[in-house]
Design a protein around this motif. Structure first.
Motif, PDB file in Angstrom:
ATOM      1  N   ASP A  88      28.966 -17.321  -7.134  1.00  0.00           N
ATOM      2  CA  ASP A  88      30.134 -16.441  -7.199  1.00  0.00           C
ATOM      3  C   ASP A  88      29.807 -15.181  -6.426  1.00  0.00           C
ATOM      4  O   ASP A  88      28.848 -14.482  -6.760  1.00  0.00           O
ATOM      5  CB  ASP A  88      30.432 -16.122  -8.688  1.00  0.00           C
ATOM      6  CG  ASP A  88      31.658 -15.250  -8.873  1.00  0.00           C
ATOM      7  OD1 ASP A  88      32.279 -14.860  -7.866  1.00  0.00           O
ATOM      8  OD2 ASP A  88      31.998 -14.959 -10.036  1.00  0.00           O
ATOM      9  N   PHE A  89      30.592 -14.883  -5.369  1.00  0.00           N
ATOM     10  CA  PHE A  89      30.321 -13.627  -4.666  1.00  0.00           C
ATOM     11  C   PHE A  89      31.143 -12.465  -5.211  1.00  0.00           C
ATOM     12  O   PHE A  89      31.000 -11.331  -4.774  1.00  0.00           O
ATOM     13  CB  PHE A  89      30.477 -13.769  -3.144  1.00  0.00           C
ATOM     14  CG  PHE A  89      31.792 -14.347  -2.712  1.00  0.00           C
ATOM     15  CD1 PHE A  89      31.863 -15.669  -2.331  1.00  0.00           C
ATOM     16  CD2 PHE A  89      32.928 -13.560  -2.673  1.00  0.00           C
ATOM     17  CE1 PHE A  89      33.076 -16.216  -1.919  1.00  0.00           C
ATOM     18  CE2 PHE A  89      34.136 -14.095  -2.269  1.00  0.00           C
ATOM     19  CZ  PHE A  89      34.218 -15.441  -1.893  1.00  0.00           C
ATOM     20  N   HIS A  91      31.164 -11.838  -8.640  1.00  0.00           N
ATOM     21  CA  HIS A  91      30.414 -11.365  -9.806  1.00  0.00           C
ATOM     22  C   HIS A  91      28.957 -11.775  -9.669  1.00  0.00           C
ATOM     23  O   HIS A  91      28.638 -12.746  -8.978  1.00  0.00           O
ATOM     24  CB  HIS A  91      30.975 -11.986 -11.096  1.00  0.00           C
ATOM     25  CG  HIS A  91      32.422 -11.732 -11.289  1.00  0.00           C
ATOM     26  ND1 HIS A  91      33.384 -12.666 -10.994  1.00  0.00           N
ATOM     27  CD2 HIS A  91      33.069 -10.624 -11.720  1.00  0.00           C
ATOM     28  CE1 HIS A  91      34.582 -12.148 -11.232  1.00  0.00           C
ATOM     29  NE2 HIS A  91      34.411 -10.916 -11.680  1.00  0.00           N
ATOM     30  N   LEU A  92      28.105 -11.065 -10.421  1.00  0.00           N
ATOM     31  CA  LEU A  92      26.702 -11.467 -10.474  1.00  0.00           C
ATOM     32  C   LEU A  92      26.579 -12.627 -11.460  1.00  0.00           C
ATOM     33  O   LEU A  92      26.967 -12.483 -12.624  1.00  0.00           O
ATOM     34  CB  LEU A  92      25.843 -10.288 -10.937  1.00  0.00           C
ATOM     35  CG  LEU A  92      24.345 -10.525 -10.855  1.00  0.00           C
ATOM     36  CD1 LEU A  92      23.888 -10.567  -9.403  1.00  0.00           C
ATOM     37  CD2 LEU A  92      23.594  -9.433 -11.612  1.00  0.00           C
ATOM     38  N   PRO A  93      26.085 -13.772 -11.020  1.00  0.00           N
ATOM     39  CA  PRO A  93      25.935 -14.886 -11.975  1.00  0.00           C
ATOM     40  C   PRO A  93      25.012 -14.494 -13.129  1.00  0.00           C
ATOM     41  O   PRO A  93      24.162 -13.612 -12.989  1.00  0.00           O
ATOM     42  CB  PRO A  93      25.313 -15.999 -11.116  1.00  0.00           C
ATOM     43  CG  PRO A  93      25.675 -15.649  -9.719  1.00  0.00           C
ATOM     44  CD  PRO A  93      25.717 -14.136  -9.663  1.00  0.00           C
ATOM     45  N   ALA A  94      25.209 -15.154 -14.294  1.00  0.00           N
ATOM     46  CA  ALA A  94      24.414 -14.837 -15.495  1.00  0.00           C
ATOM     47  C   ALA A  94      22.928 -14.891 -15.182  1.00  0.00           C
ATOM     48  O   ALA A  94      22.466 -15.808 -14.493  1.00  0.00           O
ATOM     49  CB  ALA A  94      24.761 -15.825 -16.605  1.00  0.00           C
ATOM     50  N   PRO A 109      21.515 -24.590 -15.749  1.00  0.00           N
ATOM     51  CA  PRO A 109      22.567 -23.738 -15.172  1.00  0.00           C
ATOM     52  C   PRO A 109      23.620 -24.599 -14.465  1.00  0.00           C
ATOM     53  O   PRO A 109      23.316 -25.698 -14.000  1.00  0.00           O
ATOM     54  CB  PRO A 109      21.803 -22.873 -14.154  1.00  0.00           C
ATOM     55  CG  PRO A 109      20.347 -23.145 -14.364  1.00  0.00           C
ATOM     56  CD  PRO A 109      20.235 -24.470 -15.024  1.00  0.00           C
ATOM     57  N   GLY A 110      24.829 -24.096 -14.395  1.00  0.00           N
ATOM     58  CA  GLY A 110      25.898 -24.843 -13.717  1.00  0.00           C
ATOM     59  C   GLY A 110      27.224 -24.145 -13.907  1.00  0.00           C
ATOM     60  O   GLY A 110      27.274 -22.958 -14.262  1.00  0.00           O
ATOM     61  N   ARG A 111      28.293 -24.899 -13.667  1.00  0.00           N
ATOM     62  CA  ARG A 111      29.655 -24.372 -13.874  1.00  0.00           C
ATOM     63  C   ARG A 111      30.231 -25.108 -15.077  1.00  0.00           C
ATOM     64  O   ARG A 111      30.360 -26.331 -15.044  1.00  0.00           O
ATOM     65  CB  ARG A 111      30.510 -24.614 -12.625  1.00  0.00           C
ATOM     66  CG  ARG A 111      31.973 -24.299 -12.804  1.00  0.00           C
ATOM     67  CD  ARG A 111      32.765 -24.459 -11.526  1.00  0.00           C
ATOM     68  NE  ARG A 111      32.622 -23.318 -10.635  1.00  0.00           N
ATOM     69  CZ  ARG A 111      33.252 -22.154 -10.777  1.00  0.00           C
ATOM     70  NH1 ARG A 111      34.103 -21.978 -11.768  1.00  0.00           N
ATOM     71  NH2 ARG A 111      33.054 -21.175  -9.932  1.00  0.00           N
TER      72      ARG A 111
END
Ligand code: GLY
Ligand code: MN
Ligand code: MN
Length: 436
Positions: A88-89, A91-94, A109-111
């Motif tokens: 995701d550009f 937001h900062l990914p978790a 990790p994933g969507r």
């Protein structure tokens, strides 16, 4: 930095795994999928409300801000965390914290806007804010009541790890309260006090365990006062600050009340009296104590304070029996504290039987007998709330109310002193340090 609580967290997770294995076996499930939840979107808008993840998700991870993520717990298998961290550009990914749970659980990790793909087989439950369609697609039972009751009960007695987290939340909240007091004494407005609290306790507003209650003067009588005046009041009667902190999911919930430069001496005496009542009640906390009886004891002590201060005539017993103390303090003595500030299972016995509050004390959130490991708040209060006192004036209790004194007190609003206490094997430990 390596996780300073690693050993305690490992022990906490070990005990949690045991509790889940026993609970799932007892209720006949082969696994449970726990959803962390998702933030709500404002209607007709593209802005999200602030978010807090589901308590049972936090019980494993301590992650209050992790949305769209899932935990899969199956007896005999390593627990899995499906971590929502899409590319995701915007937001900062978790990011994973440097904590022991990230090693003990398998993190994938994933969507996960939708539920993760779970291999079919066995009887599965899914818990959390999940739609019926998602649950049906998983072939899972959605939020089964018996399972939720058992999982809630598993949060009632805190592990040493959880007590350490509650202690750290208290330490940080204490920094905030000291700064709040200084901001008030320096002439600040409610908003100035709120901002000083956030700054000193190092948290943004959306991370607070509940909205800070910062009530100056008569606002201190509004139990969950929700605004922050930007202008300082002309007369500086009083300030009540009820504000907390969250550490790895665990909440502090502390209240202090201070007299201002324009306070009546009566108010200062009542604040001192309320500190004394709080202290006596904290000292009475121990395993086996019935919290309803402790709440009733608070009313006896309030009756004594009201009579000693001249606000009420007659005896303390009459003040309690006639409902006068309940008009001055309509909330409960306290509640369970943990991942939720008003933590789960306060009104149920350990076998799941409902324990409703007594009819005269409908706001009491904790009706259980205290047990070692429970964390509770002790928060006696005394307020001038006209809508509660006025009905008394026309009845038989009216002749006991010293209206002139009550009117002098009214601009100060009220007083609450609130500490966080953990029940130990023989007595209790106060997690809240002295804050003037
Ligand atoms: N801060 C809310 C309460 O004391 O229960
Ligand atoms: Mn509070
Ligand atoms: Mn509280």
């Amino acid at each position: 930095m390596a996780d300073p609580l690693a050993t305690l967290q490992q022990q906490h997770l070990q005990a949690l795994e045991r509790h889940y294995v026993e609970t799932l076996a007892a209720l006949g499930y082969d696994g449970v999928l726990i959803y962390s939840g998702r933030p709500a979107l404002h209607f007709g808008d593209d802005q999200y409300a602030s978010f807090c993840s589901y308590g049972h998700f936090q019980h494993w991870t301590g992650q209050a801000g992790l949305a769209h993520s899932w935990l899969l717990i199956r007896p005999g298998r390593r627990p899995v965390c499906y971590l929502h961290a899409p590319d995701d550009f915007w937001h900062l990914p978790a990011q994973l914290p440097d904590e022991a749970w990230t090693e003990r659980l398998e993190v994938i990790p994933g969507r996960y806007d939708e539920a993760p793909p779970i291999a079919a087989g066995g009887r599965l439950a899914v818990v959390g804010d999940v739609s019926a369609a998602t649950s049906a697609a998983l072939g899972a039972e959605l939020n089964p009541a018996a399972l939720l009751t058992a999982l809630d009960e598993g949060r009632v007695r805190k592990s040493d790890y959880e007590v350490a987290c509650l202690g750290e939340a208290n330490r940080m909240a204490g920094l905030g309260h000291r700064a709040a007091r200084e901001a008030f004494l320096a002439g600040g407005s409610e908003l100035d006090v709120h901002l000083a609290y956030l700054q000193a306790s190092r948290q943004r507003e959306s991370e607070l365990p509940y909205g800070n209650i910062v009530g100056s003067g008569a606002h201190a009588a509004v139990l969950h006062y929700q605004h922050y005046d930007t202008q300082a009041p002309r007369e500086r009667y009083s300030l009540l600050v009820d504000a907390g902190h969250r550490h790895r999911g665990y909440c502090a919930d502390i209240t202090r009340t201070w007299a201002g430069a324009d306070a009546e001496p009566l108010f200062g005496d009542l604040v001192a009296g309320m500190h004394d009542i709080k202290q006596r009640l904290v000292e009475a906390v121990a395993p086996g104590v019935d919290f309803v009886e402790l709440h009733e004891r608070m009313h006896c002590l309030l009756g004594e304070l009201l009579v000693a201060s001249g606000l009420v005539t007659g005896s303390a017993e009459t003040a309690v029996e006639s409902g006068i103390t309940r008009a001055f303090c309509p909330h409960g003595l306290g509640h369970l504290l943990g991942i939720q500030v008003h933590d789960v299972a306060g009104r149920r016995a350990s076998d799941g039987t409902a324990l409703p509050p007594p009819a005269q004390h409908p706001a009491l959130r904790l009706t259980r007998e205290l047990e070692a490991g429970m964390a509770v708040t002790i928060e006696p209060g005394l307020y001038v709330i006209p809508m509660l006192l006025e009905p008394l004036t026309s009845g038989p209790a009216g002749r006991h109310l010293n209206r002139a004194s009550i009117e002098r007190l009214a601009p100060h609003g009220g007083i609450r002193i609130e500490d966080n206490v953990v029940v130990t094997a023989n007595s209790a430990r106060n997690l809240t340090a002295d804050i003037e």
